[in-house]
Design a protein around this motif. Structure first.
Motif, PDB file in Angstrom:
ATOM      1  N   ILE A   1      24.480  -4.939  -6.855  1.00  0.00           N
ATOM      2  CA  ILE A   1      23.924  -5.155  -5.520  1.00  0.00           C
ATOM      3  C   ILE A   1      22.453  -5.576  -5.567  1.00  0.00           C
ATOM      4  O   ILE A   1      21.797  -5.647  -4.534  1.00  0.00           O
ATOM      5  CB  ILE A   1      24.111  -3.918  -4.607  1.00  0.00           C
ATOM      6  N   SER A   2      21.955  -5.879  -6.767  1.00  0.00           N
ATOM      7  CA  SER A   2      20.569  -6.336  -6.958  1.00  0.00           C
ATOM      8  C   SER A   2      19.555  -5.393  -6.319  1.00  0.00           C
ATOM      9  O   SER A   2      18.628  -5.833  -5.638  1.00  0.00           O
ATOM     10  CB  SER A   2      20.392  -7.746  -6.390  1.00  0.00           C
ATOM     11  N   ALA A   3      19.757  -4.101  -6.535  1.00  0.00           N
ATOM     12  CA  ALA A   3      18.838  -3.101  -5.987  1.00  0.00           C
ATOM     13  C   ALA A   3      17.804  -2.739  -7.042  1.00  0.00           C
ATOM     14  O   ALA A   3      18.127  -2.101  -8.032  1.00  0.00           O
ATOM     15  CB  ALA A   3      19.615  -1.871  -5.544  1.00  0.00           C
ATOM     16  N   GLU A   4      16.576  -3.188  -6.846  1.00  0.00           N
ATOM     17  CA  GLU A   4      15.471  -2.851  -7.740  1.00  0.00           C
ATOM     18  C   GLU A   4      14.764  -1.635  -7.150  1.00  0.00           C
ATOM     19  O   GLU A   4      13.917  -1.760  -6.267  1.00  0.00           O
ATOM     20  CB  GLU A   4      14.512  -4.030  -7.855  1.00  0.00           C
ATOM     21  N   LEU A   5      15.149  -0.457  -7.625  1.00  0.00           N
ATOM     22  CA  LEU A   5      14.647   0.775  -7.040  1.00  0.00           C
ATOM     23  C   LEU A   5      13.369   1.241  -7.722  1.00  0.00           C
ATOM     24  O   LEU A   5      13.210   1.121  -8.933  1.00  0.00           O
ATOM     25  CB  LEU A   5      15.704   1.882  -7.152  1.00  0.00           C
ATOM     26  N   LEU A   6      12.463   1.788  -6.912  1.00  0.00           N
ATOM     27  CA  LEU A   6      11.239   2.403  -7.398  1.00  0.00           C
ATOM     28  C   LEU A   6      11.309   3.885  -7.056  1.00  0.00           C
ATOM     29  O   LEU A   6      11.920   4.267  -6.055  1.00  0.00           O
ATOM     30  CB  LEU A   6      10.014   1.782  -6.726  1.00  0.00           C
ATOM     31  N   GLU A   7      10.654   4.722  -7.874  1.00  0.00           N
ATOM     32  CA  GLU A   7      10.721   6.163  -7.661  1.00  0.00           C
ATOM     33  C   GLU A   7       9.338   6.791  -7.761  1.00  0.00           C
ATOM     34  O   GLU A   7       8.490   6.361  -8.534  1.00  0.00           O
ATOM     35  CB  GLU A   7      11.630   6.806  -8.705  1.00  0.00           C
ATOM     36  N   LEU A   8       9.155   7.846  -6.985  1.00  0.00           N
ATOM     37  CA  LEU A   8       7.960   8.681  -7.065  1.00  0.00           C
ATOM     38  C   LEU A   8       8.400  10.107  -6.761  1.00  0.00           C
ATOM     39  O   LEU A   8       8.978  10.366  -5.701  1.00  0.00           O
ATOM     40  CB  LEU A   8       6.911   8.227  -6.043  1.00  0.00           C
ATOM     41  N   THR A   9       8.188  11.016  -7.702  1.00  0.00           N
ATOM     42  CA  THR A   9       8.517  12.424  -7.473  1.00  0.00           C
ATOM     43  C   THR A   9       7.223  13.222  -7.487  1.00  0.00           C
ATOM     44  O   THR A   9       6.445  13.142  -8.427  1.00  0.00           O
ATOM     45  CB  THR A   9       9.489  12.957  -8.545  1.00  0.00           C
ATOM     46  N   THR A  10       6.993  13.961  -6.409  1.00  0.00           N
ATOM     47  CA  THR A  10       5.815  14.802  -6.266  1.00  0.00           C
ATOM     48  C   THR A  10       6.290  16.180  -5.827  1.00  0.00           C
ATOM     49  O   THR A  10       6.781  16.329  -4.707  1.00  0.00           O
ATOM     50  CB  THR A  10       4.851  14.227  -5.206  1.00  0.00           C
TER      51      THR A  10
ATOM     52  N   ASP B   1       0.832  -1.205   0.000  1.00  0.00           N
ATOM     53  CA  ASP B   1       0.000   0.000   0.000  1.00  0.00           C
ATOM     54  C   ASP B   1       0.865   1.253   0.000  1.00  0.00           C
ATOM     55  O   ASP B   1       0.541   2.248  -0.639  1.00  0.00           O
ATOM     56  CB  ASP B   1      -0.931   0.017   1.213  1.00  0.00           C
ATOM     57  N   GLU B   2       1.962   1.195   0.723  1.00  0.00           N
ATOM     58  CA  GLU B   2       2.879   2.331   0.821  1.00  0.00           C
ATOM     59  C   GLU B   2       3.533   2.652  -0.526  1.00  0.00           C
ATOM     60  O   GLU B   2       3.973   3.770  -0.757  1.00  0.00           O
ATOM     61  CB  GLU B   2       3.955   1.990   1.861  1.00  0.00           C
ATOM     62  N   LEU B   3       3.570   1.677  -1.435  1.00  0.00           N
ATOM     63  CA  LEU B   3       4.270   1.838  -2.712  1.00  0.00           C
ATOM     64  C   LEU B   3       3.350   2.208  -3.871  1.00  0.00           C
ATOM     65  O   LEU B   3       3.813   2.295  -5.003  1.00  0.00           O
ATOM     66  CB  LEU B   3       5.040   0.554  -3.055  1.00  0.00           C
ATOM     67  N   ARG B   4       2.087   2.448  -3.612  1.00  0.00           N
ATOM     68  CA  ARG B   4       1.169   2.834  -4.690  1.00  0.00           C
ATOM     69  C   ARG B   4       1.654   4.131  -5.326  1.00  0.00           C
ATOM     70  O   ARG B   4       1.988   5.080  -4.646  1.00  0.00           O
ATOM     71  CB  ARG B   4      -0.246   2.993  -4.164  1.00  0.00           C
ATOM     72  N   GLY B   5       1.700   4.137  -6.663  1.00  0.00           N
ATOM     73  CA  GLY B   5       2.144   5.312  -7.398  1.00  0.00           C
ATOM     74  C   GLY B   5       3.615   5.289  -7.752  1.00  0.00           C
ATOM     75  O   GLY B   5       4.074   6.064  -8.585  1.00  0.00           O
ATOM     76  N   PHE B   6       4.390   4.411  -7.106  1.00  0.00           N
ATOM     77  CA  PHE B   6       5.813   4.310  -7.417  1.00  0.00           C
ATOM     78  C   PHE B   6       5.996   3.609  -8.758  1.00  0.00           C
ATOM     79  O   PHE B   6       5.211   2.744  -9.130  1.00  0.00           O
ATOM     80  CB  PHE B   6       6.555   3.507  -6.345  1.00  0.00           C
ATOM     81  N   ASN B   7       7.051   3.960  -9.479  1.00  0.00           N
ATOM     82  CA  ASN B   7       7.393   3.341 -10.766  1.00  0.00           C
ATOM     83  C   ASN B   7       8.846   2.894 -10.729  1.00  0.00           C
ATOM     84  O   ASN B   7       9.650   3.451  -9.975  1.00  0.00           O
ATOM     85  CB  ASN B   7       7.209   4.354 -11.909  1.00  0.00           C
ATOM     86  N   PRO B   8       9.211   1.920 -11.566  1.00  0.00           N
ATOM     87  CA  PRO B   8      10.624   1.527 -11.627  1.00  0.00           C
ATOM     88  C   PRO B   8      11.496   2.729 -11.979  1.00  0.00           C
ATOM     89  O   PRO B   8      11.094   3.601 -12.748  1.00  0.00           O
ATOM     90  CB  PRO B   8      10.657   0.488 -12.752  1.00  0.00           C
ATOM     91  N   LEU B   9      12.662   2.774 -11.376  1.00  0.00           N
ATOM     92  CA  LEU B   9      13.617   3.841 -11.668  1.00  0.00           C
ATOM     93  C   LEU B   9      13.894   3.850 -13.164  1.00  0.00           C
ATOM     94  O   LEU B   9      14.047   2.804 -13.775  1.00  0.00           O
ATOM     95  CB  LEU B   9      14.903   3.579 -10.887  1.00  0.00           C
TER      96      LEU B   9
END
Length: 154
Positions: free
Chosen positions: A27-36, A9-17
């Motif tokens: 380092i197998s970091a699958e980052l998601l991003e949200l800019t508001t 729920d906390e990640l709604r609206g996030f997209n892959p970097l």
């Protein structure tokens, strides 16, 4: 990501970097991003490869993700900024994120000048602050084209 329901729920609206880098792949970091507005958020799930001997996210991993978030926050302030290279970064750890937890970093740019930019961040996991920090970045900008009169235009 295979995070639990409340963390999803906390990640709604996030997209892959929108980019990757060899270090992030390593380092197998699958980052998601949200800019508001002026806030840039980066989220990552803590995997076994990211953990220390105690089973929580290694401080170096948290710092690496914070570095990405801080740099993005500075870059998002001006489309002429092509890259933001870390000059100095400080991270203060106040808690831990466990295996399987999602860390969300809230990063916000402060002063961004012609050559340097400053940003600060707070990292949270399961609603708890796990780290706070800041960074200074050297900026590389898109060169400004000169017209026939010698005036800059973009």
């Amino acid at each position: 990501m295979s995070a639990s329901g409340s963390q999803i729920d906390e990640l709604r609206g996030f997209n892959p970097l929108g980019f990757t880098a060899p270090f992030l792949d390593a380092i197998s970091a699958e980052l998601l991003e949200l800019t508001t507005g002026s806030l840039t958020q980066v989220a990552v799930e803590v995997k076994a490869a990211h953990c220390n001997l105690r089973g929580s996210a290694h401080g170096g991993f948290v710092a690496a993700v914070a570095d990405v978030a801080l740099g993005l926050a500075v870059m998002r302030t001006d489309s002429s900024i092509e890259s933001a290279v870390t000059v100095q970064m400080a991270v203060n750890y106040t808690g831990a994120a466990a295996l399987g937890d999602v860390i969300v970093i809230d990063a916000e740019a402060g002063h961004v000048g012609r050559n340097l930019g400053f940003a600060s961040m707070t990292a949270r996991s399961r609603g708890r602050v796990v780290a706070q920090g800041s960074g200074i970045f050297s900026l590389r900008r898109t060169p400004v084209a000169l017209d026939d009169a010698g005036a800059g235009s973009q």
